[in-house]
Scaffold this active site. Sequence first.
Site, PDB file in Angstrom:
ATOM      1  CG  HIS A 173       6.822   4.047  10.390  1.00 18.82           C
ATOM      2  ND1 HIS A 173       6.636   2.777  10.728  1.00 18.82           N
ATOM      3  CD2 HIS A 173       5.980   4.155   9.184  1.00 18.82           C
ATOM      4  CE1 HIS A 173       5.967   2.157   9.895  1.00 18.82           C
ATOM      5  NE2 HIS A 173       5.579   2.881   9.039  1.00 18.82           N
ATOM      6  CG  ASP A 209      -0.110  -0.264   2.351  1.00 20.09           C
ATOM      7  OD1 ASP A 209       1.226   0.104   2.485  1.00 20.09           O
ATOM      8  OD2 ASP A 209      -0.468  -0.528   3.354  1.00 20.09           O
ATOM      9  CD  GLU A 257       0.445   4.259   4.835  1.00 21.87           C
ATOM     10  OE1 GLU A 257      -0.426   4.910   5.457  1.00 21.87           O
ATOM     11  OE2 GLU A 257       1.720   4.566   5.032  1.00 21.87           O
ATOM     12  CG  HIS A 262      10.930   5.618   9.974  1.00 26.35           C
ATOM     13  ND1 HIS A 262      10.966   6.547   9.036  1.00 26.35           N
ATOM     14  CD2 HIS A 262      10.221   4.628   9.274  1.00 26.35           C
ATOM     15  CE1 HIS A 262      10.531   5.987   8.105  1.00 26.35           C
ATOM     16  NE2 HIS A 262       9.930   4.908   7.950  1.00 26.35           N
ATOM     17  NE  ARG A 306       3.173   9.822   4.844  1.00 24.62           N
ATOM     18  CZ  ARG A 306       4.013  10.955   4.153  1.00 24.62           C
ATOM     19  NH1 ARG A 306       3.420  12.132   4.347  1.00 24.62           N
ATOM     20  NH2 ARG A 306       4.764  10.905   3.487  1.00 24.62           N
ATOM     21  CD  GLU A 358       0.680  -6.610   3.060  1.00 28.42           C
ATOM     22  OE1 GLU A 358       0.733  -5.098   2.871  1.00 28.42           O
ATOM     23  OE2 GLU A 358       1.761  -6.963   4.082  1.00 28.42           O
TER      24      GLU A 358
HETATM   25  C1  UD1 Z   1       6.369   4.958   3.909  1.00 28.05           C
HETATM   26  C2  UD1 Z   1       4.795   4.405   3.517  1.00 28.05           C
HETATM   27  C3  UD1 Z   1       4.438   3.414   4.554  1.00 28.05           C
HETATM   28  C4  UD1 Z   1       5.285   2.406   5.103  1.00 28.05           C
HETATM   29  C5  UD1 Z   1       6.659   3.102   5.528  1.00 28.05           C
HETATM   30  C6  UD1 Z   1       7.802   2.063   5.991  1.00 28.05           C
HETATM   31  C7  UD1 Z   1       3.739   5.853   1.897  1.00 28.05           C
HETATM   32  C8  UD1 Z   1       2.870   6.838   1.753  1.00 28.05           C
HETATM   33  N1  UD1 Z   1       4.183   5.368   3.192  1.00 28.05           N
HETATM   34  O1  UD1 Z   1       6.167   5.873   5.030  1.00 28.05           O
HETATM   35  O2  UD1 Z   1       3.338   2.712   4.188  1.00 28.05           O
HETATM   36  O3  UD1 Z   1       4.937   1.861   6.432  1.00 28.05           O
HETATM   37  O4  UD1 Z   1       7.050   3.916   4.627  1.00 28.05           O
HETATM   38  O5  UD1 Z   1       8.757   2.555   6.674  1.00 28.05           O
HETATM   39  O6  UD1 Z   1       4.204   5.211   0.933  1.00 28.05           O
HETATM   40  N2  UD1 Z   1      13.497   8.931   5.110  1.00 28.05           N
HETATM   41  C9  UD1 Z   1      14.919   8.947   4.976  1.00 28.05           C
HETATM   42  N3  UD1 Z   1      15.607   7.873   4.535  1.00 28.05           N
HETATM   43  C10 UD1 Z   1      14.997   6.489   4.448  1.00 28.05           C
HETATM   44  C11 UD1 Z   1      13.442   6.629   4.488  1.00 28.05           C
HETATM   45  C12 UD1 Z   1      12.960   7.606   5.019  1.00 28.05           C
HETATM   46  O7  UD1 Z   1      15.715   9.799   5.217  1.00 28.05           O
HETATM   47  O8  UD1 Z   1      15.655   5.544   4.203  1.00 28.05           O
HETATM   48  C13 UD1 Z   1      13.135  10.112   5.525  1.00 28.05           C
HETATM   49  C14 UD1 Z   1      12.887  11.178   4.079  1.00 28.05           C
HETATM   50  O9  UD1 Z   1      13.154  12.729   4.690  1.00 28.05           O
HETATM   51  C15 UD1 Z   1      11.292  10.838   3.458  1.00 28.05           C
HETATM   52  C16 UD1 Z   1      10.775  10.578   5.246  1.00 28.05           C
HETATM   53  O10 UD1 Z   1      11.621   9.812   6.022  1.00 28.05           O
HETATM   54  O11 UD1 Z   1      10.930  11.855   2.893  1.00 28.05           O
HETATM   55  C17 UD1 Z   1       9.456   9.880   4.984  1.00 28.05           C
HETATM   56  O12 UD1 Z   1       9.700   8.836   4.031  1.00 28.05           O
HETATM   57  P1  UD1 Z   1       8.302   8.213   3.630  1.00 28.05           P
HETATM   58  O13 UD1 Z   1       8.681   7.298   2.527  1.00 28.05           O
HETATM   59  O14 UD1 Z   1       7.298   9.421   2.969  1.00 28.05           O
HETATM   60  O15 UD1 Z   1       7.651   7.525   4.629  1.00 28.05           O
HETATM   61  P2  UD1 Z   1       6.092   7.474   5.028  1.00 28.05           P
HETATM   62  O16 UD1 Z   1       5.390   7.742   4.006  1.00 28.05           O
HETATM   63  O17 UD1 Z   1       5.946   8.057   6.462  1.00 28.05           O
HETATM   64  N1  UDP Z   2      12.481  -3.874  10.233  1.00 31.43           N
HETATM   65  C1  UDP Z   2      13.634  -4.019  10.037  1.00 31.43           C
HETATM   66  N2  UDP Z   2      14.579  -3.275  10.685  1.00 31.43           N
HETATM   67  C2  UDP Z   2      14.123  -2.395  11.732  1.00 31.43           C
HETATM   68  C3  UDP Z   2      12.721  -2.341  12.218  1.00 31.43           C
HETATM   69  C4  UDP Z   2      11.880  -3.027  11.165  1.00 31.43           C
HETATM   70  O1  UDP Z   2      14.343  -4.780   9.195  1.00 31.43           O
HETATM   71  O2  UDP Z   2      15.129  -1.663  12.423  1.00 31.43           O
HETATM   72  C5  UDP Z   2      11.716  -4.360   9.425  1.00 31.43           C
HETATM   73  C6  UDP Z   2      10.305  -5.320  10.190  1.00 31.43           C
HETATM   74  O3  UDP Z   2      10.821  -6.746  10.804  1.00 31.43           O
HETATM   75  C7  UDP Z   2       9.196  -5.449   9.345  1.00 31.43           C
HETATM   76  C8  UDP Z   2       9.561  -4.171   8.289  1.00 31.43           C
HETATM   77  O4  UDP Z   2      10.968  -3.711   8.730  1.00 31.43           O
HETATM   78  O5  UDP Z   2       9.263  -6.700   8.237  1.00 31.43           O
HETATM   79  C9  UDP Z   2       8.374  -3.218   9.003  1.00 31.43           C
HETATM   80  O6  UDP Z   2       8.789  -1.997   8.282  1.00 31.43           O
HETATM   81  P1  UDP Z   2       8.032  -0.597   8.697  1.00 31.43           P
HETATM   82  O7  UDP Z   2       7.572  -0.786  10.148  1.00 31.43           O
HETATM   83  O8  UDP Z   2       8.969   0.650   8.558  1.00 31.43           O
HETATM   84  O9  UDP Z   2       6.624  -0.622   7.467  1.00 31.43           O
HETATM   85  P2  UDP Z   2       5.188  -1.198   7.682  1.00 31.43           P
HETATM   86  O10 UDP Z   2       5.431  -2.610   7.977  1.00 31.43           O
HETATM   87  O11 UDP Z   2       4.549  -0.163   8.719  1.00 31.43           O
HETATM   88  O12 UDP Z   2       4.835  -0.761   6.235  1.00 31.43           O
END
Ligand code: UD1
Ligand code: UDP
Length: 374
Positions: A201, A95, A131, A234, A203, A117
């Site tokens: 993490h 999602d 999502e 995160h 939103r 999924e």
């Molecule tokens: C996104 C997904 C969410 C998922 C989550 C997993 C969407 C809308 N949301 O969350 O479904 O559960 O990822 O973690 O697709 N950032 C970094 N480095 C990284 C990752 C993120 O610096 O490796 C920072 C960046 O500033 C980025 C912000 O975190 O803009 C948010 O990242 P984003 O992919 O937008 O995360 P979410 O939407 O919160």
């Molecule tokens: N995870 C990981 N390292 C971490 C924290 C989580 O590999 O430090 C794994 C966790 O086991 C799970 C996935 O990341 O499989 C979950 O990711 P996240 O919580 O970012 O996203 P969501 O599942 O909420 O979309």
Amino acid sequence: MKVLCIVGTRPDTIKMAPVIKKIEKDKRFEVKVLASAQHREMLDIALRDFEITPAYDLNVMRRLQSLEKLSARLLEGVGKIMSREKPDIVILQGDTTTTFISSLVAFYYRIPVAHLEAGLRTNNKYAPFPEEINRRLVTHIADIHFAPTEKAKNNLLKEGVEEEKIFVTGNTVIDALEMALKIPCQLPISPGGRYIILTIHRRENWGEPIERVAKAVSRLLEKFPDLELVFPVHKNPLIRKSIKPLLKGERVHLLEPLSFIPFVHLMQGARLILTDSGGIQEEASYLGKPLLILREVTERPEVLKAGCGILVGTDEVKILRESEKLLLNQEEYLKMARRVKIFGDGKAAERVYQALLYFIGWRKEIVEEFKPEC
Ligand code: UD1
Ligand code: UDP
């Protein structure tokens, strides 16, 4: 048969990995991975964990970019690759915005979409945000739906998806988890006593809700002097800013995001898990770890029904009360600490592969569905 698997974040990569590994073994398929890099560091860790080398990397992540800017970059980037590659089928997971936009691009190119999924629903438009709507929109576009559970299948049927296009496979995250559990590893830290794991993490939890959670956990640590906190934080800077001033001390381990294998091993040793993550809800019940879900609603009601998790939202008092109860009352603890196979049995990728063969017409027999074990 040209297959394009598209990933962008940590969780979709972990969940797609077992499917990529499975399909790659069949030489009738030419499998390519497109990484949008909606996440950068966290995606790279997951790609390394599963030894996946993307054929393309769009590098779309910008610091705290808006959803519309992210979507615009994805539309253009995925579009370019789709027009160049012209795959026969696109495989997407879950999602995320990468998944939703990629499904839209595949539709514009009239390329069939397989959705891993599929069918998770809260029926609340804004939770999880965005999502819940992303996954609904993907459902409208997808041609084949891999529902992890019977409940997810029923959600799809209610929305008018034809039954013959739905396959109940279990969640591939359990395949990934089983792979990780088999690999011995050095833990990044060795907490002295018992410890809890926290991840947050979403939103809808940014800002005050995260601060309430941090305060609750901080009070919990005060009450239990033998308790430690393991919190892989995160990469999102907003989350880091919220929690850092509130969670301090030598029993607080704020870590960088971990590789999947050590993280799984850490979960295995934890007393309790507090999370708003989707994937961790699935993993905790498989590992028999009591779960406090930091959300108002969950699209994984199976975990509540099995009695392995409780919705606590982000209410400071409630988090503290429920955590204390589990840490003090062994009977309550054991009721929740049950290893159950409600989300998968480690054979989801095999079912996805067989269902794909069936969909393409290379297999005649219907694929046997995943059945939960409680
Ligand atoms: C996104 C997904 C969410 C998922 C989550 C997993 C969407 C809308 N949301 O969350 O479904 O559960 O990822 O973690 O697709 N950032 C970094 N480095 C990284 C990752 C993120 O610096 O490796 C920072 C960046 O500033 C980025 C912000 O975190 O803009 C948010 O990242 P984003 O992919 O937008 O995360 P979410 O939407 O919160
Ligand atoms: N995870 C990981 N390292 C971490 C924290 C989580 O590999 O430090 C794994 C966790 O086991 C799970 C996935 O990341 O499989 C979950 O990711 P996240 O919580 O970012 O996203 P969501 O599942 O909420 O979309």
